[in-house]
Design an enzyme around this catalytic site. Structure first.
Site: not given
Length: 359
Positions: A134, A165, A184, A186
């Protein structure tokens, strides 16, 4: 049926001194295969130059999953601390960590992530996975940043804290036993479709149809068990999942690079159809038989898709998406009513009176 050409195929041709002009004209190229071909063309069709351009030292370019020997003993969350630590420091684990770093750098260079966004994981045992930390930009990931976690999210190894996550990735792996790697991030155009809660329309580009099968999960707080469950429940039918108002997550039964490819492919596809929708021309789509041929290629590669058993006439449903559609407020009833005759006469009388006084 068109042949799918991977980076490994290109690499083998280069090693054997074959010209890449021998590739079939209708071949479907993976993104990494295209990169190697571009290197080859940049070097004037010189194989040695292409190899040197690919990683700077003339050795074979990186291909996920190649030259990696996993340990003979399968580990799990119940393995001893010493065994887990030894595995986490092994050359095999280090290679996987390097793969994650390379994919992270590529995500960052393409602006698919910002700040410390995005995360990845690779299954390395029955119920353990290596994942990103993270609060670290994917553009600056290093192998020593990685973490080892069990499928409940408990951190087993690593100095930095695992991604917040990770539960979503682990729930996907639990639900889909063939899932080896998850990614994952964006990407803007694909995330735009996620924001409106709409999967991209189908039957327009073969690369997208072969490598991606896209579902939409409703919004839940990122990192929450509910979010993970909603995404995991879609993995039997989809390998690329839009998370409403959040982003995209992909999984692969082969390696982390293939999960990354799906990000490139869905983002390029979404961008292309948005632009195509602005050209003011009808958008051409595949016929049922053409789409069936593409799905046969997809099935031969072991990818999931909910359309395998559909009839040809059912394969190209684009849902509610319409190219170039713009929301417009309907006219009110008042705006459509004709002029009042008495009011018109009064206005004319007043106007005539004013004009007569001006003479």
């Amino acid at each position: 049926m068109s042949q799918v050409i991977s980076a490994r195929d290109i690499q083998e041709m280069i090693r054997n001194g074959k010209s890449l002009t021998e590739l079939p004209a209708d071949a479907i190229l993976t993104p990494s295969a295209r990169e190697l071909i571009q290197d080859w063309e940049t070097n004037g069709g010189n194989n040695n130059g292409a190899l040197q351009a690919s990683n700077g030292n003339g050795s074979a370019p990186y291909v996920a999953g190649e030259h990696i020997a996993p340990p003979p003993k399968k580990l799990n969350s119940k393995s001893s601390k010493a065994e887990l630590e030894a595995f986490f420091k092994s050359p095999y684990a280090h290679t996987l960590k390097e793969q994650i770093c390379q994919m992270g750098h590529r995500l960052w260079k393409r602006a698919y992530v910002d700040g410390n966004g995005g995360n990845m994981a690779i299954r390395v045992g029955e119920d353990i996975a290596i994942c990103t930390p993270t609060l670290v930009s994917k553009g600056s990931l290093k192998p020593e940043d990685m973490c080892l976690v069990d499928f409940e999210g408990n951190q087993l190894c690593g100095t930095k804290k695992r991604t917040s996550e990770i539960l979503m990735h682990l729930q996907m792996m639990k639900k889909q036993p063939t899932a080896v790697a998850t990614c994952h991030c964006h990407p803007p155009y694909a995330t735009a479709f996620a924001v409106v809660g709409e999967a991209p329309p189908t039957c327009m580009l073969p690369e997208y149809e072969v490598f991606c099968s896209v579902g939409v999960a409703p919004y839940r707080t990122p990192g929450s068990p509910d979010m993970g469950k909603l995404v995991a429940d879609l993995t039997d039918s989809y390998n690329t999942i839009l998370m409403a108002n959040h982003g995209v997550v992909t999984w692969s039964h082969n390696n982390i690079e293939e999960a990354y490819w799906r990000m490139e492919i869905i983002e390029a596809y979404c961008r292309t159809i948005v632009v195509a929708g602005q050209l003011g021309k009808p958008i051409n789509t595949f016929t049922g038989p053409q789409m069936k041929d593409i799905l046969n290629i997809k099935k031969s590669l072991g990818f999931v898709d909910p359309r395998y058993n559909m009839k040809e006439c059912e394969l190209c449903d684009s849902g509610d998406w319409r190219p170039g559609a713009v929301g417009q407020e309907p006219q009110s009833a008042e705006a459509t009513v004709g002029l009042d005759a008495e009011a018109e006469a009064a206005v004319k009388a007043i106007t005539d009176q004013i004009l007569s006084q001006m003479k």
